[in-house]
Design an enzyme around this catalytic site. Structure first.
Site, PDB file in Angstrom:
ATOM      1  N   ASP A 119       0.849  -1.176   0.000  1.00 22.46           N
ATOM      2  CA  ASP A 119       0.000   0.000   0.000  1.00 22.46           C
ATOM      3  C   ASP A 119       0.893   1.236   0.000  1.00 22.46           C
ATOM      4  O   ASP A 119       1.859   1.287   0.762  1.00 22.46           O
ATOM      5  CB  ASP A 119      -0.851  -0.019   1.278  1.00 22.46           C
ATOM      6  CG  ASP A 119      -2.253   0.484   1.010  1.00 22.46           C
ATOM      7  OD1 ASP A 119      -3.151  -0.345   0.858  1.00 22.46           O
ATOM      8  OD2 ASP A 119      -2.419   1.715   0.953  1.00 22.46           O
ATOM      9  N   ASP A 161      -3.120   4.997  -2.156  1.00 22.65           N
ATOM     10  CA  ASP A 161      -4.153   5.621  -1.339  1.00 22.65           C
ATOM     11  C   ASP A 161      -4.456   7.043  -1.832  1.00 22.65           C
ATOM     12  O   ASP A 161      -3.526   7.835  -2.056  1.00 22.65           O
ATOM     13  CB  ASP A 161      -3.615   5.677   0.098  1.00 22.65           C
ATOM     14  CG  ASP A 161      -4.657   6.028   1.124  1.00 22.65           C
ATOM     15  OD1 ASP A 161      -5.480   5.155   1.429  1.00 22.65           O
ATOM     16  OD2 ASP A 161      -4.626   7.162   1.628  1.00 22.65           O
ATOM     17  N   GLU A 192      -6.452   5.057  -6.110  1.00 22.85           N
ATOM     18  CA  GLU A 192      -7.819   5.389  -5.677  1.00 22.85           C
ATOM     19  C   GLU A 192      -8.223   6.742  -6.259  1.00 22.85           C
ATOM     20  O   GLU A 192      -7.507   7.729  -6.081  1.00 22.85           O
ATOM     21  CB  GLU A 192      -7.858   5.540  -4.160  1.00 22.85           C
ATOM     22  CG  GLU A 192      -8.039   4.270  -3.385  1.00 22.85           C
ATOM     23  CD  GLU A 192      -8.370   4.602  -1.926  1.00 22.85           C
ATOM     24  OE1 GLU A 192      -9.284   3.981  -1.393  1.00 22.85           O
ATOM     25  OE2 GLU A 192      -7.722   5.469  -1.331  1.00 22.85           O
ATOM     26  N   HIS A 218     -11.005  -3.158   2.584  1.00 23.75           N
ATOM     27  CA  HIS A 218     -10.954  -2.805   4.004  1.00 23.75           C
ATOM     28  C   HIS A 218     -11.801  -1.579   4.334  1.00 23.75           C
ATOM     29  O   HIS A 218     -11.979  -1.253   5.504  1.00 23.75           O
ATOM     30  CB  HIS A 218      -9.501  -2.563   4.409  1.00 23.75           C
ATOM     31  CG  HIS A 218      -8.919  -1.382   3.696  1.00 23.75           C
ATOM     32  ND1 HIS A 218      -8.751  -1.338   2.327  1.00 23.75           N
ATOM     33  CD2 HIS A 218      -8.502  -0.178   4.151  1.00 23.75           C
ATOM     34  CE1 HIS A 218      -8.266  -0.173   1.973  1.00 23.75           C
ATOM     35  NE2 HIS A 218      -8.091   0.548   3.059  1.00 23.75           N
ATOM     36  N   ASP A 219     -12.292  -0.867   3.299  1.00 27.24           N
ATOM     37  CA  ASP A 219     -13.127   0.315   3.518  1.00 27.24           C
ATOM     38  C   ASP A 219     -14.603   0.027   3.278  1.00 27.24           C
ATOM     39  O   ASP A 219     -15.423   0.950   3.358  1.00 27.24           O
ATOM     40  CB  ASP A 219     -12.715   1.444   2.555  1.00 27.24           C
ATOM     41  CG  ASP A 219     -11.350   2.015   2.899  1.00 27.24           C
ATOM     42  OD1 ASP A 219     -10.952   1.955   4.067  1.00 27.24           O
ATOM     43  OD2 ASP A 219     -10.685   2.525   1.973  1.00 27.24           O
TER      44      ASP A 219
HETATM   45  C1  NOJ Z   1      -8.306   5.550   1.799  1.00 28.73           C
HETATM   46  C2  NOJ Z   1      -8.017   4.277   2.530  1.00 28.73           C
HETATM   47  O1  NOJ Z   1      -8.383   3.155   1.788  1.00 28.73           O
HETATM   48  C3  NOJ Z   1      -8.697   4.367   3.874  1.00 28.73           C
HETATM   49  O2  NOJ Z   1      -8.648   3.151   4.577  1.00 28.73           O
HETATM   50  C4  NOJ Z   1      -8.040   5.474   4.652  1.00 28.73           C
HETATM   51  O3  NOJ Z   1      -8.745   5.688   5.857  1.00 28.73           O
HETATM   52  C5  NOJ Z   1      -7.963   6.785   3.876  1.00 28.73           C
HETATM   53  N1  NOJ Z   1      -7.647   6.627   2.492  1.00 28.73           N
HETATM   54  C6  NOJ Z   1      -6.899   7.689   4.483  1.00 28.73           C
HETATM   55  O4  NOJ Z   1      -5.632   7.157   4.292  1.00 28.73           O
END
Ligand code: NOJ
Length: 588
Positions: free
Chosen positions: A106, A212, A270, A347-348
């Site tokens: 990551d 990220d 992302e 994970h989100d």
């Molecule tokens: C996106 C990530 O996938 C998430 O888990 C994170 O909280 C935020 N960016 C901040 O890094």
């Protein structure tokens, strides 16, 4: 095995024919040393399981040293101690390669930890050479009262500006106050990022990165106030200001030129708040020389983010889900010179069976297979998140949000909702907030992986260790790897079968042209995948409802000899009615 630098990033690369990536959340995957917390050796011990799925690569969520306020989303070359050492990390990289897979890390470089040496130096004084590595601003004074420089709401609630008593200025943080945003305007900062966060790992054999919030690096430097859409609160949503700033293209191209282009690696960036195809292509078409592909958010956000509270649920229709799929599948069309990527969980995101189909005991098995069929017949690359391959579902409704939910976003949002419901004397707000969290909080994806039917689902090597997150009760209801291993009818074996079919029919499922049929139907999703040379067609029929649904074979199929390639319920190929949550794939 070291990833040797090349002169220029060349295609085809290991990922460009479409790869299936298995995502791991290290804290919750497998606890090898028995402290109740997942670790790198736990991952090493479970590589056999991952390999057995037929996937091409693994991506591990941040395992870097950090205070873990936002669960490790910070830059550092050290390893978070409870996860292991740098040696364990190298062993993991080598072991993944020895299993014939690739490994992705990551990359979190929009911000770093407030405990990182860079920030500690920056905040030490206004004249420190690293002061300008972050965004510092004087207060906005109104009637002699100190206010933050603008009204932007941070992604996790509150202002994006944090007051620093010592130097009497605010610093910027799009996420938690413990995650100050790095100043990409400063070339020295960028070089340090390239060196410490990117080259360092590529030189150790890492094969790519999930990047990220990659579209937040370039800021709108005048930091204008956002439009007031939630007058009852001080801080306003500012997603459009966070994303796609004026110098982003330039930063991404430079990052690629100086780092990725010299290695055979895969970059998945992302791109929140980016609904335009043209904009997306400006980052991921091969001509753009910026990123290889993207994680989009519109489909993942379909059932929440409807208003001021990010976790509040909102109604959605299958026709919207289908339209967003069709939109994202365009990226796989050769004329766009890009690469598509699809995911349902990470994970989100809470568990897809609960969100998009049904986790009722009588439907959860079929639902998990329905979603697997959707995912693994789409073109481009695919992400499967840990636990998805056994059809894990959300936490039960009786889990107490105040004590069992640990994610910073959930905690902050729940606090805000409780406060506002009280002030507005609106108990229905509380109920809607609770329902939204039960459906979409990130916590649902972060509970321990369910390995077997023993104490705590076999997550820890030490049966007496208390796992850092509560284990879901569903492990005792067949949602564990061991129980599904020998069951030919299990979700796990269905995933294996589908990954293998995907590869056997690459021209259709990985490279084929996607065509949505009956777009307005809110019960079924029907689509064809056609080989680019027209020689073969697949027809995918998915019933997203709990009722039986009729369907017709499209002309592309009836005009040729066709066969039922796979069916989640083993129905005869002649029947033209899909059972509840059934999926079928025909081939012609
Ligand atoms: C996106 C990530 O996938 C998430 O888990 C994170 O909280 C935020 N960016 C901040 O890094």
């Amino acid at each position: 095995m070291v990833n040797a630098p090349a002169e220029q990033k060349k295609l085809p690369s290991w990922w460009s024919g479409g790869s299936v990536v298995y995502q791991i959340y290290p804290a919750s995957f497998k606890d090898d040393n028995g402290d109740g917390y997942g670790d790198l050796r736990g991952i090493i011990n479970k590589l056999g399981h991952i390999k057995s799925l037929g996937v091409d690569a693994i991506w591990i969520c941040p395992h870097y040293k950090s205070p873990r306020v936002d669960e490790g989303l910070y830059v550092d070359t050290d390893i978070h101690e409870p996860f292991g050492t740098r040696e364990d990390c190298q062993e993991l990289i080598d072991a993944v390669h020895a299993h014939g897979m690739k490994i992705m890390f990551d990359l979190v470089v929009n911000h770093c930890s407030d405990q990182h040496a860079w920030f500690k130096e920056s905040r030490s004084s206004k004249t420190n050479p690293k002061r300008d590595w972050f965004y510092w601003k004087p207060p906005r004074m109104i009637d002699g009262v100190r206010h933050p420089p603008n009204n932007w709401r941070s992604c996790f609630g509150g202002s994006v500006w944090e007051w620093d008593e010592h130097t009497q200025e605010y610093y910027l943080h799009y996420f938690c106050p413990e995650q100050p945003d790095l100043n990409w305007e400063n070339p020295e900062t960028r070089q340090a990022i390239y060196n410490d966060a990117i080259r360092y790992w590529l030189d150790r054999g890492v094969d790519g990165f999930r990047i990220d919030t990659v579209n937040m690096y370039s800021k709108y430097l005048d930091f204008p106030d956002a439009k007031v859409v939630a007058p009852e609160t001080l801080w306003q949503p500012a997603g459009d200001f966070f994303s796609n700033g004026p110098r982003l293209q330039e930063f991404l191209r430079e990052m690629r030129k100086e780092t990725f282009s010299k290695y055979d690696c895969f970059t998945i960036g992302e791109l929140p708040n980016t609904p335009s195809l043209e904009k997306i292509l400006s980052y991921i078409s091969t001509d753009a020389e910026a990123l290889d592909c993207t994680i989009l958010f519109d489909l993942a956000d379909l059932d929440h983010r409807g208003g001021q509270y990010p976790l509040m649920g909102r109604n959605w229709a299958l026709s919207q889900f289908k339209a967003l799929t069709a939109f994202a599948q365009q990226l796989a069309e050769p004329e766009h010179k890009a690469h598509a990527l699809t995911y349902l969980e990470n994970h989100d995101q809470a568990r897809s069976v609960t969100r998009y189909a049904s986790d009722a005991p009588e439907h959860r098995l079929t639902s998990s297979k329905l979603l697997a069929t959707y995912l693994l017949t789409l073109s481009g690359s695919i992400i499967i998140y840990e636990g998805q391959e056994i059809g894990m579902i959300n936490a039960p409704k009786d889990w107490d949000i105040d004590t069992e939910y640990l994610d910073v976003n959930t905690i902050n949002t729940w606090r805000e909702i409780k406060h506002d419901a009280k002030v507005q004397n609106d108990p229905s707000l509380l109920e809607r907030g609770r329902a939204g969290i039960q459906l979409t909080a990130r916590d649902h994806a972060r509970t321990p992986m369910q390995w077997d039917g023993s104490e705590n689902a076999g997550f820890s090597s030490n049966p007496d260790a208390k796992p850092w997150y509560r284990v879901m009760e569903s492990y005792a209801e067949g949602l564990n790897v061991a129980a599904q291993e020998d069951d030919p009818n299990s979700t796990l074996n269905f995933y294996r079968q589908l990954v293998s079919l995907r590869k056997a029919h690459k021209d259709l499922f990985i490279l084929g042209r996607f065509q949505l049929l009956d777009p307005g139907n809110d019960q079924t999703m029907l689509f064809t995948k056609t080989a680019l040379d027209g020689s073969q067609v697949a027809f995918v029929a998915l019933n997203f409802s709990a009722e039986k649904q009729p369907f017709e074979l499209p002309i592309e199929l009836t005009a040729r000899q066709n066969q039922l390639l796979i069916s989640t319920l083993g129905k005869s190929s002649e029947s033209r009615e899909l059972d509840a949550y059934e999926a079928r794939v025909y081939l012609a």
